[in-house]
Each structure stands twice: as structure tokens, then as C-alpha cells.
Scaffold this active site. Structure first.
Site, PDB file in Angstrom:
ATOM      1  N   HIS A  59       0.630  -1.155   0.064  1.00 41.86           N
ATOM      2  CA  HIS A  59      -0.151   0.235   0.023  1.00 41.86           C
ATOM      3  C   HIS A  59       1.011   1.183   0.190  1.00 41.86           C
ATOM      4  O   HIS A  59       0.546   1.935  -0.899  1.00 41.86           O
ATOM      5  CB  HIS A  59      -0.940   0.093   1.282  1.00 41.86           C
ATOM      6  CG  HIS A  59      -1.785  -1.322   1.340  1.00 41.86           C
ATOM      7  ND1 HIS A  59      -2.730  -0.874   0.229  1.00 41.86           N
ATOM      8  CD2 HIS A  59      -2.251  -2.713   1.456  1.00 41.86           C
ATOM      9  CE1 HIS A  59      -3.448  -2.228   1.047  1.00 41.86           C
ATOM     10  NE2 HIS A  59      -3.134  -2.782   1.847  1.00 41.86           N
ATOM     11  N   ARG A  71     -12.535  -0.134 -12.864  1.00 46.46           N
ATOM     12  CA  ARG A  71     -12.452  -1.081 -12.384  1.00 46.46           C
ATOM     13  C   ARG A  71     -13.659  -1.701 -10.518  1.00 46.46           C
ATOM     14  O   ARG A  71     -13.491  -1.040  -9.812  1.00 46.46           O
ATOM     15  CB  ARG A  71     -10.998  -1.130 -11.533  1.00 46.46           C
ATOM     16  CG  ARG A  71      -9.842  -1.100 -12.510  1.00 46.46           C
ATOM     17  CD  ARG A  71      -8.850  -1.358 -11.904  1.00 46.46           C
ATOM     18  NE  ARG A  71      -7.354  -2.000 -12.525  1.00 46.46           N
ATOM     19  CZ  ARG A  71      -6.800  -0.478 -12.820  1.00 46.46           C
ATOM     20  NH1 ARG A  71      -7.089   0.451 -12.717  1.00 46.46           N
ATOM     21  NH2 ARG A  71      -5.335  -0.980 -13.771  1.00 46.46           N
ATOM     22  N   ARG A 100     -15.183  -2.703 -16.206  1.00 42.32           N
ATOM     23  CA  ARG A 100     -15.559  -3.493 -16.489  1.00 42.32           C
ATOM     24  C   ARG A 100     -16.592  -4.239 -15.297  1.00 42.32           C
ATOM     25  O   ARG A 100     -16.067  -3.316 -14.122  1.00 42.32           O
ATOM     26  CB  ARG A 100     -14.298  -3.549 -15.894  1.00 42.32           C
ATOM     27  CG  ARG A 100     -13.543  -5.563 -16.163  1.00 42.32           C
ATOM     28  CD  ARG A 100     -12.109  -6.085 -15.888  1.00 42.32           C
ATOM     29  NE  ARG A 100     -11.737  -5.364 -14.248  1.00 42.32           N
ATOM     30  CZ  ARG A 100     -10.235  -5.347 -14.442  1.00 42.32           C
ATOM     31  NH1 ARG A 100      -8.883  -5.571 -14.760  1.00 42.32           N
ATOM     32  NH2 ARG A 100      -9.602  -5.416 -12.985  1.00 42.32           N
ATOM     33  N   GLU A 108      -7.423 -11.694 -21.146  1.00 46.96           N
ATOM     34  CA  GLU A 108      -6.706 -12.286 -20.732  1.00 46.96           C
ATOM     35  C   GLU A 108      -6.160 -13.445 -20.334  1.00 46.96           C
ATOM     36  O   GLU A 108      -5.117 -13.289 -19.095  1.00 46.96           O
ATOM     37  CB  GLU A 108      -7.112 -11.278 -19.377  1.00 46.96           C
ATOM     38  CG  GLU A 108      -7.877 -11.472 -19.017  1.00 46.96           C
ATOM     39  CD  GLU A 108      -8.674 -10.298 -18.270  1.00 46.96           C
ATOM     40  OE1 GLU A 108      -7.547  -9.889 -17.284  1.00 46.96           O
ATOM     41  OE2 GLU A 108     -10.245 -10.300 -17.336  1.00 46.96           O
ATOM     42  N   ASN A 114      -2.171  -7.205 -17.969  1.00 49.94           N
ATOM     43  CA  ASN A 114      -1.486  -8.205 -16.662  1.00 49.94           C
ATOM     44  C   ASN A 114      -1.465 -10.033 -16.371  1.00 49.94           C
ATOM     45  O   ASN A 114      -0.425 -10.548 -16.621  1.00 49.94           O
ATOM     46  CB  ASN A 114      -1.726  -7.618 -15.663  1.00 49.94           C
ATOM     47  CG  ASN A 114      -1.698  -5.902 -15.544  1.00 49.94           C
ATOM     48  OD1 ASN A 114      -0.764  -4.951 -16.219  1.00 49.94           O
ATOM     49  ND2 ASN A 114      -1.896  -5.018 -14.665  1.00 49.94           N
ATOM     50  N   ASP A 115      -2.717  -9.644 -16.337  1.00 48.80           N
ATOM     51  CA  ASP A 115      -3.434 -11.665 -16.515  1.00 48.80           C
ATOM     52  C   ASP A 115      -2.574 -12.286 -18.303  1.00 48.80           C
ATOM     53  O   ASP A 115      -2.453 -13.328 -17.774  1.00 48.80           O
ATOM     54  CB  ASP A 115      -4.694 -11.147 -15.981  1.00 48.80           C
ATOM     55  CG  ASP A 115      -4.821 -11.391 -14.829  1.00 48.80           C
ATOM     56  OD1 ASP A 115      -3.940 -12.071 -13.913  1.00 48.80           O
ATOM     57  OD2 ASP A 115      -5.768 -11.102 -14.597  1.00 48.80           O
ATOM     58  N   ARG A 159       3.200 -12.441 -11.232  1.00 53.40           N
ATOM     59  CA  ARG A 159       3.885 -11.360 -11.341  1.00 53.40           C
ATOM     60  C   ARG A 159       3.682 -10.438 -10.337  1.00 53.40           C
ATOM     61  O   ARG A 159       4.769  -9.790  -9.999  1.00 53.40           O
ATOM     62  CB  ARG A 159       3.281 -10.279 -12.127  1.00 53.40           C
ATOM     63  CG  ARG A 159       1.878 -10.301 -12.250  1.00 53.40           C
ATOM     64  CD  ARG A 159       0.972  -9.216 -13.348  1.00 53.40           C
ATOM     65  NE  ARG A 159      -0.333  -9.385 -13.030  1.00 53.40           N
ATOM     66  CZ  ARG A 159      -1.394  -8.770 -12.080  1.00 53.40           C
ATOM     67  NH1 ARG A 159      -0.364  -6.773 -11.725  1.00 53.40           N
ATOM     68  NH2 ARG A 159      -2.322  -8.939 -12.315  1.00 53.40           N
ATOM     69  N   CYS A 190      -5.729  -2.064 -21.960  1.00 54.12           N
ATOM     70  CA  CYS A 190      -6.280  -1.734 -20.295  1.00 54.12           C
ATOM     71  C   CYS A 190      -5.021  -1.967 -19.149  1.00 54.12           C
ATOM     72  O   CYS A 190      -5.067  -1.624 -18.554  1.00 54.12           O
ATOM     73  CB  CYS A 190      -7.347  -1.487 -20.433  1.00 54.12           C
ATOM     74  SG  CYS A 190      -7.795  -3.626 -19.913  1.00 54.12           S
TER      75      CYS A 190
END
Length: 537
Positions: free
Chosen positions: A188, A293, A329, A427, A450-451, A461, A498
Site C-alpha cells: 500500500h 474497475r 469492467r 487476458e 497483466n494477467d 507477477r 488496458c
């Protein structure tokens, strides 16, 4: 001059004196306590006060770093109200007849160790959180609080580790950068550093003796300089000046089209986690929102958000974007995004488990509630919807059947809506390979790199031990992206990216050569990507 290498969190340069931040973890003594009920009441009073403080921190963070990054303080408050945590404190107080401070400290240590030993990276990260909240309660009980003051002059804060609560309480006007020994790029505190555009390094073996010395944080090379020589100092000052000048020049791109030198228009959108992020989208002149998101609406609550709550969020985003596209999404939880009230349970391999569209298809009422909200909001702007983690044509057809039911139910309620564009996230390698078949079912593709990267290379990752093996430019990944673009175009779909690679400026030209139609990036990267597109030959 001393030089140390770490992992960079944000690419920028900071020059200034070191402030060595020590949490001053309290030494908690075990004391015999005959009146256990009195100790329990002391604990409960301190816990309630801690929850109030966390709620105040949430409001402060909300203003400074946005809703998504402020959510950690809501999580901390929820952890303090966790039944298992409170039962542990109570049990230690009564069974061992000890003071509340000791019971809280032992509970914090036990829970932190339990989380740290888990295989899942998400739960490992919770170890620092439970330590943070326990120390807050102990500080209230003992009336010895660790402050977050960093003095009156701008400084580079160096610490063993920093809890999110400590970072947020620091005076941002006096904060030049962060350097920590512990923590990860997905912590965070790292997210907050990126949000505040502060150079930050992790994995540096810090020393308290550096306090007061002049230092340089080179976020480009991942290097910390202590007592830099004049040559290094001059070079870094020049780099700082170049950064400022570059930022000034990028501002001149506001209002310009994202178009290649040969006249090809690219849609340049931004990724957001909540409505509060729309301000950054507008500030950086993005042409739309390519990824809303929506799961953060679920992560921030302790029960399912209602149709009306979701509708108000989507409607507000659509209105604020004033006719520019907003792509929402649908719910993407599971894996590293756990929501307690969904009761997903433990899985051996959550990244490949019960998540995203699989949950929505298994729990259609949850899915319909979200779709009702999205379609209702479509009457107030230019909304599109996309579905995550698709692996088959059958899934898409099941989704479309549910959408038709949603439209019929809205018609029956006399609620207006638009026939929005519907797309899917690409993805998974499965979706990429059958993208020619999928393109016949939808209006657009958005490639979630990413995925797609981790599934293609079989690499988590979020696991720092695999950094040496993770190659975001792997030829297999780039071939899949090209295949998706070609198949999409062959069957009338526009195709965007994206994921994080959308902002990788070393790939911008290659993506343009592949024929990409849209790039959606973090708001702070919009102008840099626009510049790269406008210069691409």
C-alpha cells in the site's frame, strides 16, 4: 560517497537531507492483572478509539490520494472488528490474567506470523497491516503514541518499513521521497508513493546513521546516494531540471489529438478504480475511461453494494466525462482481490480459480444487479461494458442471454437505457487463441496484459522471487497480442490494451504497427503516451 541499489517504485529524482523514521515499536511488558473484566473494557475502549482514528485517516487519505488508496484504512478498521482477532485478545486477558497491552501485542504478533507464513502474496501483505493496527491499540492503551512528524524541512524519509497510516499522516509538502528496506512494489505504501508522484526505492539496507546527511534518490536507476560527490550531485540536479522541463512541455499536449504523424487517430483513455479518480482523468486530458474497475465498489464495503449505489457511481462517472466513453469492467474479484462476504474460501491456486466472470455466471443475481445499474447509467452518457476472464464462446453467449433478461426487466420497469457496446477482456491464452471466434460475438476486445503475461509465462507477477524470469516483452506475449488485433479487425471488432503494457513507451511504436485502436493507461501516463504516439513514425 556511498551508493546502494534498490528496486524503484516511481521514476523521478529527489535530492535532500535524510530523515530516518523509526516507528519506535513499544516494548510491551507482561503484567499480572487480577481484574480481567476491567482489562477487557480498557481494550474495547482503546479499540473503539482506534477505529475512530482510522476513519479520520480514511477521510484525510480520500482527499489526498483518492478513494482506492484510502480504502486500506477501512480495511484496518474492519480487521480491528474481526471476531477472531477480538476473541484472541479476550482469551489471553482472561486465561492468562494479563494486562490488555500484552494481550493485544501477542495477538498482533500471532496473527502477523500466521499471515506471513501463507503462500498467497495477498495474505502475506496483511502481516504488516495487522501489526500496524495492533501497535495503534497498544499506543492508545499505554498513552505512548508513535508520531509521524518528519520535521519542518523537506526531507527524504528512510525507514526499515512504513505502514500506510504512517505514510498518510506525514506532511506531503515536506516529503521528497521514500526509501525502505522492507516492503514490496505491490504494498500500500508503494501505491501511495506512485499516487503522490514521489521517487521511492525498496530493498535498500538502511542505516540510522544516515539521518541528517544529504542523499539522492535516483528512481530511474534505482540507486540511493549518501553524501554524493559534486559530480553526482550536479548530474542529478540536471536530471531534476530535465524532469521539470519535460513535465512543462507535456502540459502543452493537452487538447491535442492523439494522432500519429501519418494521420492515424488512436483513442487514448485512462484506467480508474473509483469515481474520485475521474478528476485525474480530466486533469490529464484523457479522451475517455478505458477501464473502470468496478470491483472496488465491492472491496470498499462489508456487504453487496445495491443496484442504486452502483447506479449512482456509474451515472456520476458518465456525467463527469460529458459524452466521452466510459468502459465499465464488470465485477472482477477473486485471486488477490478477496471480498469476505462472497465467502469464496481458500484455493490452492486462486489466480486460476473461482474469480471474475465465473463468479458472475454462477451467481446471476449478483451479476444482474450490476448490469441493471450499468444499463440504467447508460442513459446519462457514453457507457460501454466489458467482461473479464473470458475463456470460451459459450461464456459470452451465456452473458448475452443474461443481458437480454436485464433489458427486458428494465423495459418492464419503464427505465430508459441505451444499447451499449459490449466487449470482453482478452487476458487468458485461451481467449487469445480463439479470438477469431470470440470477435463474432462482441463489439470490442480490451487486452489485459497483466494477467495475459502471467498466464502465458506461468509466472506469478506478484512474486518478487520471479522478477528475473518475468519478461513483459516476451515474444510469445507479443505474438498473442498481434493475433488478437488481427482477428478482431478481421471480424469487425476494435481492439485496445488496458494492462500495464499500454503505458510501456518502448512498445508504443510496435503496438501502433500491429494496428491497435486504443490504449488505456494510468491517468499520469496519458500525456507521455500521447507524445510517444505523435512522434511514432
Amino acid at each position: 560517497m556511498e551508493q546502494y541499489t534498490g528496486k524503484s517504485i516511481y521514476k523521478s529524482v529527489a535530492i535532500g537531507p535524510v530523515y530516518f523514521y523509526s516507528r519506535g515499536e513499544q516494548q510491551v511488558k507482561r503484567c499480572k492483572a487480577e481484574d480481567s473484566q476491567a482489562q477487557l473494557e480498557r481494550y474495547e475502549t482503546a479499540r473503539d478509539r482506534a477505529v475512530e482514528e482510522l476513519q479520520q485517516l480514511y477521510q484525510k487519505a480520500l482527499k489526498e490520494v483518492g478513494e482506492v488508496n484510502a480504502a486500506i484504512f477501512e480495511v484496518h478498521a474492519m480487521m480491528l472488528e474481526d471476531e477472531d482477532y477480538n476473541d484472541s485478545v479476550k482469551n489471553i486477558i482472561f486465561s492468562q490474567q494479563v494486562n490488555a497491552e500484552y494481550a493485544v501485542a501477542v495477538t498482533g504478533d500471532n496473527f502477523a506470523q500466521m499471515f506471513a507464513e501463507m503462500d498467497d502474496e495477498y495474505f502475506k501483505a496483511r502481516a504488516a497491516d495487522v501489526k500496524d493496527i495492533s501497535e495503534r491499540v497498544v499506543g492508545i492503551l499505554s498513552n505512548k503514541r508513535a508520531g509521524s512528524s518528519i520535521g519542518r524541512e523537506p526531507v527524504i524519509v528512510i525507514a526499515k518499513d512504513l505502514a500506510p497510516s504512517e505514510t498518510v499522516q506525514m506532511d506531503k509538502s515536506r516529503l521528497l521521497g521514500f526509501v525502505t528496506e522492507l516492503g514490496s512494489s505491490n504494498s500500500h505504501t508503494a501505491i501511495l508513493a506512485r499516487t503522490m508522484n514521489l521517487p521511492a526505492l525498496i530493498g535498500v539496507p538502511v542505516k540510522e546513521e544516515w539521518s541528517g546527511k544529504l542523499a539522492i534518490v535516483d528512481g530511474y536507476q534505482g540507486i540511493l546516494y549518501i553524501d554524493p560527490d559534486e559530480e553526482t550531485l550536479e548530474k542529478m540536479r540536471k536530471k531534476q531540471q530535465e524532469d521539470r522541463e519535460r513535465s512543462r512541455l507535456l502540459q502543452q499536449l493537452k487538447g491535442r489529438l492523439t494522432v500519429t504523424p501519418d494521420g492515424r487517430k488512436i483513442n487514448l483513455y485512462a484506467n480508474i478504480g473509483s469515481v474520485s479518480d475521474v478528476a485525474a482523468v480530466l486533469e490529464n486530458d484523457a479522451e475517455g475511461i478505458g477501464l473502470f474497475r468496478s470491483e472496488f465498489l465491492y472491496l470498499e464495503k462489508d456487504t453487496y453494494p445495491t443496484e442504486e449505489e452502483q447506479f449512482q457511481s456509474y451515472k456520476l462517472a458518465a456525467e463527469m466525462m460529458a459524452g466521452k466513453k466510459v468502459i465499465i469492467r464488470t465485477l472482477d474479484i477473486g485471486a488477490d482481490k478477496q471480498v469476505e462476504y462472497f465467502h469464496l474460501g481458500q484455493e490452492e491456486n486462486p489466480a486460476m480459480g473461482y474469480r471474475a466472470i465465473r463468479i458472475c455466471l454462477e451467481e446471476p443475481e449478483v451479476f444482474k444487479t450490476q448490469l441493471w445499474a450499468i444499463f440504467r447509467a447508460s442513459a446519462y452518457g457514453e457507457i460501454a461494458v466489458m467482461y473479464p476472464m473470458i475463456t470460451s464462446v459459450e461464456e459470452v453467449r451465456r452473458i448475452k442471454a443474461i443481458v437480454e433478461e436485464v433489458k427486458e426487466e428494465l423495459d418492464a420497469r419503464n427505465i430508459p437505457y441505451k444499447n451499449v457496446e459490449q466487449g470482453i477482456m482478452i487476458e487468458t491464452p485461451a481467449a487469445a487463441v480463439i479470438s477469431d471466434m470470440l470477435a463474432k460475438e462482441v463489439d470490442f476486445f480490451s487486452i489485459g496484459t497483466n494477467d495475459l503475461s502471467q498466464y502465458t509465462m506461468a509466472i506469478d507477477r506478484q512474486n518478487p522471487r520471479l522478477d528475473a524470469f518475468y519478461d513483459p516483452h516476451h515474444p510469445a506475449l507479443l505474438r498473442l497480442i498481434r493475433m488478437v488485433i488481427d482477428n478482431g479487425h478481421a471480424h469487425g471488432c476494435w481492439v485496445g490494451i488496458c494492462g500495464e503494457l499500454g503505458a510501456d513507451l518502448s512498445l508504443t511504436k510496435e503496438f501502433l504497427q500491429m494496428g491497435i485502436d486504443e490504449l488505456s493507461v494510468a491517468p499520469g501516463m496519458v500525456l507521455q503516451v500521447r507524445e510517444a504516439v505523435r512522434k511514432a513514425e
